[in-house]
Design an enzyme around this catalytic site. Structure first.
Site, mmCIF file in Angstrom:
data_model
loop_
_atom_site.group_PDB
_atom_site.id
_atom_site.type_symbol
_atom_site.label_atom_id
_atom_site.label_comp_id
_atom_site.label_asym_id
_atom_site.label_seq_id
_atom_site.Cartn_x
_atom_site.Cartn_y
_atom_site.Cartn_z
ATOM 1 N N LEU A 241 0.851 -1.187 0.000
ATOM 2 C CA LEU A 241 0.000 0.000 0.000
ATOM 3 C C LEU A 241 0.886 1.235 0.000
ATOM 4 O O LEU A 241 1.368 1.687 1.039
ATOM 5 C CB LEU A 241 -0.930 -0.014 1.214
ATOM 6 C CG LEU A 241 -1.830 -1.245 1.373
ATOM 7 C CD1 LEU A 241 -2.833 -1.035 2.504
ATOM 8 C CD2 LEU A 241 -2.570 -1.564 0.073
ATOM 9 N N ASP A 242 1.080 1.785 -1.186
ATOM 10 C CA ASP A 242 1.996 2.903 -1.364
ATOM 11 C C ASP A 242 1.433 4.184 -0.740
ATOM 12 O O ASP A 242 0.273 4.533 -0.951
ATOM 13 C CB ASP A 242 2.243 3.128 -2.865
ATOM 14 C CG ASP A 242 3.122 4.312 -3.138
ATOM 15 O OD1 ASP A 242 4.303 4.274 -2.744
ATOM 16 O OD2 ASP A 242 2.632 5.305 -3.723
ATOM 17 N N ALA A 243 2.283 4.875 0.030
ATOM 18 C CA ALA A 243 1.941 6.193 0.602
ATOM 19 C C ALA A 243 0.611 6.178 1.347
ATOM 20 O O ALA A 243 -0.101 7.178 1.386
ATOM 21 C CB ALA A 243 1.922 7.255 -0.503
#
Length: 583
Positions: A241-243
């Site tokens: 889960l990016d950023a």
């Protein structure tokens, strides 16, 4: 069977409803309909059983390679085919998982401004390549969930005010109280966009080409749940889960780590676990250590969190020859509960983050580290502060170059220091993530920085595969030496029960020169003392300080040397490591 199905289905629906009530509290949302929609999207209409909680979906044999899909290039071959070839032909079974960084069409940030979440970038390959790779390796994919490309079809529909995605983006007024918002960049937070409905201000946590999504709109949530289902169908088993920490926005707050953000992670975990019990979520939160750990929740959020404090602290220890701050941090880290694990790494496609050592490393030590890295060819990226100032956000440098010397300058111990760093990382509690360019000993790519204008490109080299093959067989090449040594370390690690990601870990007090910790297998049958000289001077260690059990046979797993005089001493050469095991 019907009663079991009903019970499991009812529990799933109840869990989803509880998540949604928390996320959309205060909003006029048809929760019952949204529950039904999410179950339908994930195809969970008839679940057979409730997922077993607190399951460890990993072992000491797990090592995940981190790479772009097109880091290895071969004439007349799709990049993903070349990557698959490299794993099968060169890695000899020592790598069993691969994180392919964003392989979707994009407009900027080397893939993290996604323009189409449902396609594979033509220069990388196609979905069949992803499926073939996932059939042999555990596959991690980015879910770039916070923002999307300003050149995407969705954003063009936003400008027109109609069509799919036209209401997906977060807009606000510059008159709102945004002074508390935490940023990882120095560009203005809001971007003016002229639309058919007039001038609007879209929220851009990162760059003006990366427009933040508005999860207050349940349509955005449903879209990303649909993307999750689609990726599962393609063979993705681990979702990064990016950023994610920036997901939920609320004026007057930091817009970082808000409760709604945590609840979205819990919701995604529930949906993914019911759909595929062995699948995992990893949260990418480049923030201070304590905040980062919060994404474990009560073992009900992320299965894994990136151990973001490790890279800068280990780097600092190895260039100063002092382990005080690394050791203090290690002692403060809680053991991961069953069902959770740390994701350890010391290099990645991004830089070496500095926010994760806020409150751990004094500013004077950070400044010393930055100055040393700049002497070794590195760069510094900055972030904006509330008062309009800026602060160092990350160091951009290839790890092989970062460890070519100490604060005193370059020396002859670069390779030994580099391998010492990885020997430490591979022995720590958690799952190791190994960046391709560390596995290969890749150096700074200054030409790529000039070509792209971005500091992060320094550690994103693209190899000609034929050239790389020659270097990996050339015994005079440091690439060959590093690659061979790394594979040897991983092979040894995979055979040790004490190196299970959830095995016991205890920090040892052996002075500033020797960084040591003890690992024990879950069944308590194996003990390994991990002893590492982090300095350029030889070190002497008394075996009596380790309180070894006299009736057991102790040997160094790395050299094979046996130790029979447990009251004697160990001599450690500069940057030498020992894995002292009782079996």
């Amino acid at each position: 069977m019907d009663s079991v199905l009903n019970t499991a289905s009812e529990q799933l629906a109840s869990q989803i409803e509880n998540h949604l009530q928390t996320i959309y509290q205060g909003f006029e949302t048809d929760i019952a309909q949204l529950v039904s929609d999410l179950i339908s999207i994930m195809r969970l209409g008839s679940v057979e059983q409730v997922p077993v909680p607190y399951q460890n979906h990993w072992s000491q044999q797990d090592v995940i390679l981190i790479t772009y899909g097109d880091s290895l290039l071969r004439t007349d071959e799709r990049a993903m085919t070349t990557l698959h070839r490299f794993l099968n032909e060169q890695c000899d079974g020592v790598i069993n998982g691969v994180h392919v960084l964003p392989f979707f069409p994009y407009s900027s940030d080397d893939g993290f401004a996604v323009s189409d979440y449902y396609e594979v970038r033509e220069s990388v390959g196609e979905w069949q390549d992803i499926q073939r790779l996932s059939a042999e390796y555990r596959l991690m994919s980015d879910l770039v969930i916070n923002h999307g490309s300003g050149e995407s079809e969705w954003f063009q529909h936003f400008i027109k005010g109609e069509g799919p995605g036209h209401d997906y983006y977060f807009t606000t007024s510059p008159d709102e109280n945004l002074t508390e918002v935490v940023r990882p960049r120095t560009s203005p937070l809001l971007r003016e966009v002229q639309t058919t409905d007039g001038l609007k201000y879209v929220w851009c946590t990162f760059s003006h080409d990366q427009i933040d999504f508005d999860f207050r709109n349940t349509g955005v949530l449903k879209e990303f749940v649909n993307i999750v289902r689609f990726y599962l169908d393609q063979g993705v088993n681990i979702f990064r889960l990016d950023a994610i920490a920036f997901l939920w926005k609320e004026a007057g707050t930091s817009c970082l780590n808000l409760e709604q953000t945590h609840e979205v992670v819990r919701l995604l975990r529930t949906l993914i676990e019911y759909a595929c019990p062995s699948a995992m979520i990893i949260t990418e939160t480049n923030i201070p250590s304590r905040e980062n750990l919060s994404y474990f929740g009560n073992a009900n959020e992320a299965h894994c969190v990136y151990n973001f404090s490790l890279p800068p602290l280990l780097l600092h220890a190895l260039i100063t020859g002092q382990n005080f701050y690394l050791k203090q941090w290690m002692m403060s880290m809680p053991p991961a509960q069953d069902g959770t694990a740390f994701f350890n790494f010391i290099a990645s496609h991004d830089g070496i983050g500095l926010r994760p050592v806020e409150g751990i490393l004094p500013d004077s030590e950070v400044d010393l580290m930055i100055a040393t890295m700049q002497d070794f060819g590195g760069h510094v990226s900055w972030r904006a502060l509330d008062d309009g100032g800026k602060k160092p956000y990350e160091i951009n440098i290839a790890l092989f170059e970062a460890l070519q010397g100490t604060v005193g300058g370059k020396d002859e111990w670069g390779e030994a220091r580099f391998l010492c760093a990885h020997t430490i990382m591979l022995a720590l509690e958690g799952i190791p993530g190994l960046y391709l360019h560390s596995l290969l000993g890749t150096q700074n790519d200054h030409e790529r920085v000039k070509a792209t204008g971005h500091f992060r490109s320094i550690n994103r080299h693209q190899w000609d595969y034929s050239e790389l093959e020659q270097l990996l067989t050339d015994q005079t090449s440091h690439h060959h030496r590093v690659f061979t040594a790394m594979k040897h370390l991983i092979s040894i690690r995979a055979q040790q029960k004490a190196f299970h990601p959830n095995g016991t870990q205890f920090t040892l007090h052996l002075g500033e020169q020797v960084f040591g910790f003890w690992r024990q297998s879950i069944d308590r049958t194996q003990n390994i003392f991990c002893l590492n000289n982090i300095s350029a001077e030889s070190a002497t260690l008394s075996l009596s300080d380790l309180n070894l059990i006299q009736t057991q046979d102790w040997r160094d797993l790395l050299s094979g040397q046996r130790y029979e005089d447990l009251l004697g001493s160990i001599e450690l050469a500069p940057y030498q490591s020992i894995w002292l095991s009782n079996r």
